[in-house]
Design a protein around this motif. Structure first.
Motif, short mmCIF file in Angstrom:
data_model
loop_
_atom_site.label_atom_id
_atom_site.label_comp_id
_atom_site.label_asym_id
_atom_site.label_seq_id
_atom_site.Cartn_x
_atom_site.Cartn_y
_atom_site.Cartn_z
N UNK A 161 0.85 -1.18 0.00
CA UNK A 161 0.00 0.00 0.00
C UNK A 161 0.90 1.25 0.00
N UNK A 162 0.34 2.41 -0.30
CA UNK A 162 1.16 3.64 -0.21
C UNK A 162 1.81 3.81 1.16
N UNK A 163 1.11 3.43 2.22
CA UNK A 163 1.69 3.53 3.56
C UNK A 163 2.87 2.59 3.71
N UNK A 164 2.74 1.37 3.18
CA UNK A 164 3.84 0.40 3.27
C UNK A 164 5.04 0.85 2.47
N UNK A 165 4.81 1.46 1.31
CA UNK A 165 5.92 1.94 0.50
C UNK A 165 6.74 2.97 1.26
N UNK A 166 6.05 3.87 1.97
CA UNK A 166 6.76 4.87 2.76
C UNK A 166 7.49 4.23 3.94
N UNK A 167 6.84 3.26 4.57
CA UNK A 167 7.46 2.58 5.70
C UNK A 167 8.69 1.79 5.26
N UNK A 168 8.57 1.11 4.12
CA UNK A 168 9.65 0.20 3.69
C UNK A 168 10.95 0.93 3.43
N UNK A 169 10.87 2.14 2.91
CA UNK A 169 12.12 2.86 2.66
C UNK A 169 12.94 3.00 3.95
N UNK A 170 12.27 3.36 5.03
CA UNK A 170 12.96 3.56 6.31
C UNK A 170 13.31 2.23 6.96
N UNK A 171 12.47 1.23 6.76
CA UNK A 171 12.79 -0.11 7.28
C UNK A 171 14.08 -0.62 6.66
N UNK A 172 14.22 -0.47 5.35
CA UNK A 172 15.42 -0.96 4.67
C UNK A 172 16.66 -0.20 5.12
#
Length: 415
Positions: A161-172
Motif C-alpha cells: 500500500x502507499x503507507x507500506x511503500x513509505x514505511x519500507x524505505x525507512x525499514x530498509x
C-alpha cells in the motif's frame, strides 16, 4: 540484511538507554522496565553478539568498544524506524503515536520487506526459509501494531500500500544500518573484514573501478565487495534505501533528490571511436559531415550518451542519423566496431586495451560541451565503516592518478 541474527529491538533500545544514562538503575525508568529485566536483556544481547557491551564498575556501566561501535548505528536505525512509522501513518491519514516503534520486531519488519520483494507470502516464505503461516502472521502483527494496512491483493500478486511503500524505505535503511553495525563489530576480530556494495555506471566499470577494486582487495583481503550494474534509476533507488553504499560513474542532476550527495573527481571528454583502419583514420582532417556517411551504434533513448550523441550532431547543424543498431553493451559495441566501419562515442578509458592493441582508434573529439563529470554518489546521512572509508580514498587516488590527456595531445580532429 538477510544475515541479521534474531535480535530483539527491545534489547537494542535497552543497550542504547544504558549507554546514554550510564547504568542499569538510571536507564530502567526510561524504559518502564525493572532493573533485573533490563540486566537480563543486556546479558542476552551480549550472548547473541558474543561480545561484552559494558564493563560493570562501582560507578556505573562503562561502554566497551563493541558498544561504542554499535550504539550510534542502533540509534540511527531506531530513528529510521520511528520516521517510517510516522510516514506510514501520515499516508493513511492517521495521527502519530508516541514510541509505537518500540513495539515492532525485526521479524515483522523483515517479513514485510520479503513479501514486498517476492510479491507473495508463499515465495517470500520459501526464500526466507520459514513457513508461510509464520510469514503471514508476522506481517499481520505489524499491521496491528502500527494500525495501518500494508498489503493489498492485485490479482495473484500482493502489492505494498502507499503507507507500506513509505514505511519500507525507512525499514530498509534501518536494517542496513544494523547490518553495518554488526559488520563493524565483526571487523574488530578481523581487522581486514567488512562489506561494501557498489552501484556502477558504464564509464566507471571500464578501467577506474577495476583498478580501485584491485588495490582495495590487496589492502583489505578479508573484505567482500558486491558490484551491481543496472539502470541508473534502480541503482539510485537502491542507494537511497541502503542496499548500496555508493554509486560510481558519470554524475547526474540530482538537485531534486536532497538525501544524496555527489563528489566530482574529474572531467571526461567522450570521443568518436572506430576501428584502427577506419576510412576516417586515413582522411585526417575530415569534415564533420562525413560522420553521416557511416553507421553508428549508440544506446537507446534515455541513456546519457544517446543525448550527448544527438547534441553533437545538432551543435554542428545536422539532425542525428537514423540508428540501425541501438546497444548499451560495451562488449557488443566494441565487437561491432571491429567488424566494419561502425562508429560510436566512448570515454578513452572504455577502449584503452583495444587502442593499445591497435584494434580501435580515437577518430575525433565529440566536443567540449559533451564533457562529463565523473564522481561518487552517496546518501547524505551515510556513515561509512573503516573499509568503506578506505575504498573511498583508494578510488579518489585512482582518479587523481588517471592520465588526463588534454585535447591537444590527441591528433585526430574533424574540421
Amino acid at each position: 540484511m538477510n544475515g541479521l541474527p534474531e535480535l530483539n529491538l527491545k534489547h537494542l533500545h535497552a543497550m542504547v538507554a544504558v549507554h546514554a544514562h550510564g547504568g542499569i538503575s538510571a536507564a530502567a525508568p526510561h524504559l518502564n522496565l525493572s532493573q533485573p529485566a533490563l540486566t537480563q536483556a543486556i546479558a542476552r544481547l551480549e550472548r547473541q553478539l558474543d561480545a561484552p557491551l559494558f564493563d560493570r564498575q562501582p560507578g556505573g556501566m562503562v561502554a566497551t568498544e563493541a558498544t561504542r561501535l554499535l550504539a550510534p548505528r542502533i540509534e540511527r536505525a531506531l530513528a529510521y524506524l520511528a520516521r517510517g512509522v510516522r510516514a506510514a501513518r501520515r499516508a493513511a491519514r492517521l495521527p502519530a503515536l508516541a514510541t509505537i516503534e518500540r513495539r515492532l520486531t525485526l521479524s515483522q519488519l523483515r517479513a514485510l520487506n520479503a513479501v514486498d520483494s517476492a510479491g507473495s507470502f508463499t515465495l517470500a516464505a520459501a526464500r526466507a526459509g520459514v513457513s508461510q503461516p509464520a510469514m503471514h502472521r508476522a506481517v499481520r502483527e505489524l499491521e496491528a501494531v502500527i494500525e495501518v494496512p500494508l498489503l493489498q491483493r492485485r490479482g495473484k500478486a500482493l502489492l505494498a500500500t502507499p503507507a507500506a511503500t513509505r514505511l519500507l524505505r525507512w525499514v530498509r535503511l534501518a536494517l542496513s544500518e544494523l547490518a553495518t553495525g554488526l559488520d563493524e563489530l565483526a571487523a574488530t576480530r578481523d581487522q581486514h573484514g567488512g562489506r561494501l556494495a557498489i552501484g556502477v555506471m558504464p564509464l566507471a566499470r571500464a578501467l577506474l573501478l577495476p583498478q580501485a577494486l584491485a588495490r582495495f582487495a590487496r589492502a583489505w583481503p578479508g573484505a567482500t565487495v558486491n558490484v551491481v550494474e543496472g539502470p541508473f534509476s534502480e541503482l539510485l533507488s537502491d542507494l537511497r534505501q541502503g542496499s548500496l553504499d555508493l554509486l560510481v560513474g558519470a554524475m547526474r542532476d540530482l538537485s531534486a533528490v536532497p538525501d544524496v550527495v555527489q563528489e566530482g573527481l574529474f572531467d571526461d571528454d567522450p570521443v568518436i571511436v572506430g576501428r584502427a583502419d577506419h576510412p576516417l583514420a586515413a582522411q585526417l582532417p575530415w569534415r564533420f559531415e562525413q560522420l553521416l556517411e557511416y553507421p553508428w551504434v549508440i544506446p537507446a533513448t534515455g541513456a546519457p550518451v544517446r543525448a550527448r550523441w544527438e547534441r553533437m550532431f545538432r551543435d554542428n547543424g545536422h539532425e542525428p542519423p537514423v540508428l540501425r543498431i541501438e546497444c548499451g553493451s560495451l562488449v557488443i559495441t566494441r565487437g561491432l566496431l571491429l567488424e566494419d566501419d561502425w562508429l560510436t562515442l566512448m570515454s578513452r578509458d572504455q577502449f584503452l586495451i583495444e587502442r593499445q592493441a591497435g584494434l580501435l582508434a580515437e577518430l575525433g573529439l565529440a566536443g567540449r560541451a559533451l564533457r562529463r563529470r565523473i564522481g561518487l554518489t552517496t546518501r547524505a546521512d551515510w556513515h561509512p565503516t573503516r573499509p568503506q572509508q578506505a575504498f573511498l580514498q583508494i578510488f579518489r587516488d585512482v582518479c587523481a592518478e588517471r592520465s588526463d590527456d588534454g585535447p591537444d595531445a590527441w591528433p585526430f580532429r574533424y574540421r
